[in-house]
Enzyme design. Structure first.
Site, PDB file in Angstrom:
ATOM      1  N   CYS A 105       1.029  -1.300  -0.050  1.00  0.00           N
ATOM      2  CA  CYS A 105      -0.051  -0.085   0.032  1.00  0.00           C
ATOM      3  C   CYS A 105       0.745   1.282   0.119  1.00  0.00           C
ATOM      4  O   CYS A 105       1.754   1.666   0.946  1.00  0.00           O
ATOM      5  CB  CYS A 105      -1.075  -0.053   1.164  1.00  0.00           C
ATOM      6  N   CYS A 121       0.162   3.621   2.943  1.00  0.00           N
ATOM      7  CA  CYS A 121       0.439   3.135   4.098  1.00  0.00           C
ATOM      8  C   CYS A 121       2.199   3.602   4.243  1.00  0.00           C
ATOM      9  O   CYS A 121       2.562   3.889   5.281  1.00  0.00           O
ATOM     10  CB  CYS A 121       0.273   1.637   4.390  1.00  0.00           C
TER      11      CYS A 121
END
Length: 194
Positions: free
Chosen positions: A76, A79
């Site tokens: 991600c 993230c």
């Protein structure tokens, strides 16, 4: 006639030695500069390293401290982008708040993903001192906003902008339809092929 040739060879030999000495000193200086430059850079932390040092969920639910639970995945980009801010926030609030990280690629956390209806990451769940969810935020959040939320969590007051949504990486539920996932790094992890 061998003398001028010997003087010339001696001069060439001396010039070669001086040139080699300059090259060696330059190489040493560049090596030292590179070494010192690498030593002064701040170390970067990866999501995996951050997760390894996170508070285990079982501990967080039993120690009567408020908790910030983050659902994440190593692939991600949102993230990953938040890692430096999360490191700083953990340094500031680590004594007051549990920082729990749950990797959505680990099937162990499927019950928690279902409980908190995780369908995009990063997905943050704020838990009070009794372990009850009091707010959620989804997506990449700026550090000041996340800091305000942590301040409220520590103070035991309502979380500002609870339910706010930032930039997310979507997750598809396998139960909704039969799909085959094809890994593609440009699509934040997977493409659906029906």
């Amino acid at each position: 006639m061998t003398e001028p040739s010997a003087d010339l060879n001696s001069q060439v030999s001396m010039a070669t030695r001086i040139r080699n000495l300059i090259v060696a000193l330059t190489a040493i200086a560049l090596s030292v500069a590179l070494f010192l430059g690498l030593q002064t850079q701040s170390p970067s932390t990866s999501l995996s390293e951050l997760a390894e040092t996170a508070t285990p969920l079982e501990v967080a639910l039993g120690n009567e401290k408020p908790t910030l639970m983050e659902f994440y995945a190593n692939w991600c980009l949102s993230c990953q982008a938040m890692v430096p801010d999360m490191v700083t926030l953990r340094e500031s609030y680590g004594e007051q708040v549990n920082f729990v990280m749950l990797n959505v690629d680990n099937t162990k956390w499927l019950p928690e993903m279902d409980t908190y209806r995780v369908d995009g990451i990063p997905h943050f769940v704020f838990l009070d001192r009794q372990g009850e969810a009091i707010a959620e935020s989804i997506g990449e959040l700026p550090k000041p906003i996340l800091q305000d939320k942590l301040e409220a969590l520590v103070a035991g007051v309502p979380i500002p902008d609870a339910g706010s949504v930032g930039k997310v990486s979507s997750l598809e539920s396998g139960a909704e339809r039969q799909v085959t996932r094809v890994s593609d790094p440009r699509s934040h992890g997977s493409q659906v092929v029906e």
